[in-house]
Design a protein around this motif. Structure first.
Motif, PDB file in Angstrom:
ATOM      1  N   GLU A 263       0.804  -1.221   0.000  1.00 38.01           N
ATOM      2  CA  GLU A 263       0.000   0.000   0.000  1.00 38.01           C
ATOM      3  C   GLU A 263       0.840   1.275   0.000  1.00 38.01           C
ATOM      4  OE1 GLU A 263      -3.295   0.126   2.672  1.00 38.01           O
ATOM      5  OE2 GLU A 263      -3.395  -2.071   2.832  1.00 38.01           O
ATOM      6  N   GLU A 264       2.142   1.150   0.203  1.00 35.39           N
ATOM      7  CA  GLU A 264       3.080   2.288   0.186  1.00 35.39           C
ATOM      8  C   GLU A 264       2.619   3.420   1.116  1.00 35.39           C
ATOM      9  OE1 GLU A 264       3.433   3.423  -3.932  1.00 35.39           O
ATOM     10  OE2 GLU A 264       4.832   1.795  -4.353  1.00 35.39           O
ATOM     11  N   VAL A 265       2.208   3.043   2.310  1.00 33.22           N
ATOM     12  CA  VAL A 265       1.705   4.055   3.248  1.00 33.22           C
ATOM     13  C   VAL A 265       2.791   5.032   3.689  1.00 33.22           C
ATOM     14  CG1 VAL A 265      -0.154   2.596   4.122  1.00 33.22           C
ATOM     15  CG2 VAL A 265       2.103   2.516   5.221  1.00 33.22           C
ATOM     16  N   TYR A 266       4.049   4.657   3.526  1.00 29.65           N
ATOM     17  CA  TYR A 266       5.159   5.538   3.918  1.00 29.65           C
ATOM     18  C   TYR A 266       5.196   6.812   3.086  1.00 29.65           C
ATOM     19  CZ  TYR A 266       7.392   3.491  -0.194  1.00 29.65           C
ATOM     20  OH  TYR A 266       7.675   3.082  -1.474  1.00 29.65           O
ATOM     21  N   LYS A 267       4.507   6.825   1.937  1.00 23.26           N
ATOM     22  CA  LYS A 267       4.502   8.011   1.083  1.00 23.26           C
ATOM     23  C   LYS A 267       3.609   9.124   1.626  1.00 23.26           C
ATOM     24  CE  LYS A 267       5.887   6.056  -3.359  1.00 23.26           C
ATOM     25  NZ  LYS A 267       5.575   5.977  -4.795  1.00 23.26           N
ATOM     26  N   ASP A 268       2.862   8.812   2.647  1.00 25.09           N
ATOM     27  CA  ASP A 268       2.050   9.842   3.303  1.00 25.09           C
ATOM     28  C   ASP A 268       2.934  10.617   4.273  1.00 25.09           C
ATOM     29  OD1 ASP A 268       0.277  11.419   4.659  1.00 25.09           O
ATOM     30  OD2 ASP A 268      -0.885   9.770   5.529  1.00 25.09           O
ATOM     31  N   PRO A 269       3.215  11.894   4.004  1.00 22.87           N
ATOM     32  CA  PRO A 269       4.124  12.658   4.878  1.00 22.87           C
ATOM     33  C   PRO A 269       3.558  12.877   6.283  1.00 22.87           C
ATOM     34  CG  PRO A 269       3.072  14.111   3.283  1.00 22.87           C
ATOM     35  CD  PRO A 269       2.723  12.710   2.884  1.00 22.87           C
ATOM     36  N   LEU A 270       2.247  12.706   6.442  1.00 21.57           N
ATOM     37  CA  LEU A 270       1.607  12.907   7.746  1.00 21.57           C
ATOM     38  C   LEU A 270       1.408  11.583   8.491  1.00 21.57           C
ATOM     39  CD1 LEU A 270      -1.102  15.568   6.782  1.00 21.57           C
ATOM     40  CD2 LEU A 270       1.192  15.945   7.698  1.00 21.57           C
ATOM     41  N   LEU A 271       1.955  10.498   7.954  1.00 19.15           N
ATOM     42  CA  LEU A 271       1.820   9.184   8.583  1.00 19.15           C
ATOM     43  C   LEU A 271       2.423   9.217   9.989  1.00 19.15           C
ATOM     44  CD1 LEU A 271       1.024   6.156   8.104  1.00 19.15           C
ATOM     45  CD2 LEU A 271       3.433   5.805   7.471  1.00 19.15           C
ATOM     46  N   SER A 272       1.656   8.760  10.957  1.00 18.39           N
ATOM     47  CA  SER A 272       2.124   8.758  12.342  1.00 18.39           C
ATOM     48  C   SER A 272       2.121   7.345  12.909  1.00 18.39           C
ATOM     49  CB  SER A 272       1.230   9.656  13.202  1.00 18.39           C
ATOM     50  OG  SER A 272      -0.071   9.116  13.296  1.00 18.39           O
ATOM     51  N   ARG A 273       2.737   7.223  14.072  1.00 16.60           N
ATOM     52  CA  ARG A 273       2.753   5.923  14.754  1.00 16.60           C
ATOM     53  C   ARG A 273       1.321   5.489  15.106  1.00 16.60           C
ATOM     54  NH1 ARG A 273       5.999   5.414  20.347  1.00 16.60           N
ATOM     55  NH2 ARG A 273       4.268   6.783  20.935  1.00 16.60           N
ATOM     56  N   LEU A 274       0.484   6.481  15.479  1.00 19.32           N
ATOM     57  CA  LEU A 274      -0.912   6.178  15.792  1.00 19.32           C
ATOM     58  C   LEU A 274      -1.650   5.650  14.568  1.00 19.32           C
ATOM     59  CD1 LEU A 274      -3.360   6.240  17.670  1.00 19.32           C
ATOM     60  CD2 LEU A 274      -3.693   8.651  17.062  1.00 19.32           C
ATOM     61  N   ASP A 275      -1.374   6.238  13.385  1.00 18.32           N
ATOM     62  CA  ASP A 275      -2.017   5.772  12.148  1.00 18.32           C
ATOM     63  C   ASP A 275      -1.684   4.304  11.893  1.00 18.32           C
ATOM     64  OD1 ASP A 275      -3.092   8.291  11.645  1.00 18.32           O
ATOM     65  OD2 ASP A 275      -1.314   8.949  10.541  1.00 18.32           O
ATOM     66  N   LEU A 276      -0.405   3.959  12.048  1.00 25.59           N
ATOM     67  CA  LEU A 276       0.022   2.579  11.809  1.00 25.59           C
ATOM     68  C   LEU A 276      -0.589   1.628  12.841  1.00 25.59           C
ATOM     69  CD1 LEU A 276       3.790   3.093  10.919  1.00 25.59           C
ATOM     70  CD2 LEU A 276       1.964   2.366   9.375  1.00 25.59           C
TER      71      LEU A 276
END
Length: 365
Positions: A263-276
């Motif tokens: 899903e390449e979620v790392y490309k979201d610059p606002l990705l946080s530990r809570l999101d994961l």
């Protein structure tokens, strides 16, 4: 002394306006059809600022002639056109579009007989003065508000671009408001204090446009082009899949790798530990613990490794040589230039620019 400082501020803002206009027209990094109209808008705004200053500090004939060209009727038109192009609105290609130049043409024509028959300072000139300014203000306000409505309703642009266009639109409304106040102040009180506010606002506005609207927005445009190219060519920019030992790796780690690689979620610059943690149906604390135990890294380090590998792939590919290093960092998922440079340098011991240069040398480019 204070007047000297304010005069210097005004002159500086005018110079900045001219500089940005020329840069937009002559630099390949910024050159585009939309930016041509933005350059014209800023050039006109700089000229109008100069005219307002000159008209209140000198009786030089040059300022008088410039003032009667009614550039203020052209300013909103060029800015409105910039908005139309940016949001890809069909009105730009409509035959009705050219009618917005009519007020400018009309009032230019009305100035010709005033000069030819030496009617300036006559009753006719006075009547036209009280007609032209209200119409000009109404015309500018209408186009700016209409442009704002179109931007809000546009579904052809990213949220980053929408925010920029709405902020630019709002700033212009502030400038017009101060401009109206200068007219009221001059007529009612016979003073020019609002002109100083206008000049200071102009200076701040142009510096803001220089950084956010010109440089930062161009990076966003390049990022979108890179992403669109990858999607259109179906090029996978995800780092090579890592081998996971299913007998020793936990279910959460297996799912985490899947999120990164599929899903390449790392490309979201606002990705946080809570999101994961939410995506993996666990707590932040447990996620941090399990990632540290099984990869010997923090969650941030784990995510940034994917971003670095994605950036390296783009920097290594000659197809993307025309794009700036900063835009590549944004596409890889970094939130800012400083975060990209710092993380890249810590990981590889060199800057992204040096890495790209090294790759070009190795390929004989």
């Amino acid at each position: 002394m204070s007047k000297t400082v304010l005069d210097f501020t005004m002159i500086a803002s005018v110079v900045i306006g001219y500089f940005i206009s020329i840069a937009l027209l002559t630099t390949s990094f910024y050159r585009s059809r939309a930016n041509h109209y933005l350059a014209l808008s800023l050039f006109l705004l700089a000229n109008l600022t100069l005219i307002e200053w000159g008209g209140n500090t000198t009786d030089h004939v040059g300022f008088i002639i410039l003032a009667n060209f009614r550039l203020d009727y052209l300013f909103a038109v060029s800015l409105f056109t910039y908005f139309l192009i940016q949001i890809k609105h069909p009105l730009y290609h409509s035959p009705y579009y050219k009618w917005i130049y009519l007020p400018f043409v009309f009032f230019i024509i009305t100035e010709i007989p005033l000069y030819f028959f030496n009617l300036h300072h006559s009753i006719v000139d006075a009547l036209l003065f009280f007609i032209k300014d209200p119409i000009c203000i109404s015309f500018n306000v209408f186009l700016i508000f209409y442009g704002r409505k179109l931007i809000k309703n546009a579904n052809t642009i990213s949220e980053d671009k929408r925010r920029w266009l709405l902020r630019l639109n709002f700033f212009i409304l502030c400038v017009i408001t101060i401009w109206v106040l200068t007219r009221i102040e001059t007529i009612v009180f016979g003073t020019i204090y609002c002109f100083y506010v206008l000049w200071i606002l102009m200076s701040v506005f142009l510096w803001w446009v220089l950084y956010y609207g010109i440089f930062k927005l161009q990076l966003i445009v390049q990022k979108e082009e890179i992403h669109a190219y990858l999607v259109s060519k179906k090029i996978a920019n995800t780092p090579a899949k890592r081998k996971i030992n299913s007998t020793t790796s936990s279910k959460i780690i297996t799912q985490l790798y899947a999120l990164m690689e599929e899903e390449e979620v790392y490309k979201d610059p606002l990705l946080s530990r809570l999101d994961l943690a939410t995506r993996l149906d666990t707590s932040e604390g447990y996620l941090s613990q399990i990632v540290n135990q099984e990869t010997n890294r923090s969650v941030t380090q784990f995510v940034n490794e994917y971003r670095i590998e994605a950036a390296k792939n783009l920097l290594h590919n000659p197809v993307f040589n025309k794009y700036s290093v900063e835009a590549i960092g944004l596409e890889a998922g970094f939130k800012s230039k400083s975060a990209f440079y710092s993380t890249f340098n810590s990981s590889l011991g060199m800057s992204p620019g040096a890495f790209r240069k090294l790759q070009k040398t190795a390929m004989g480019v």
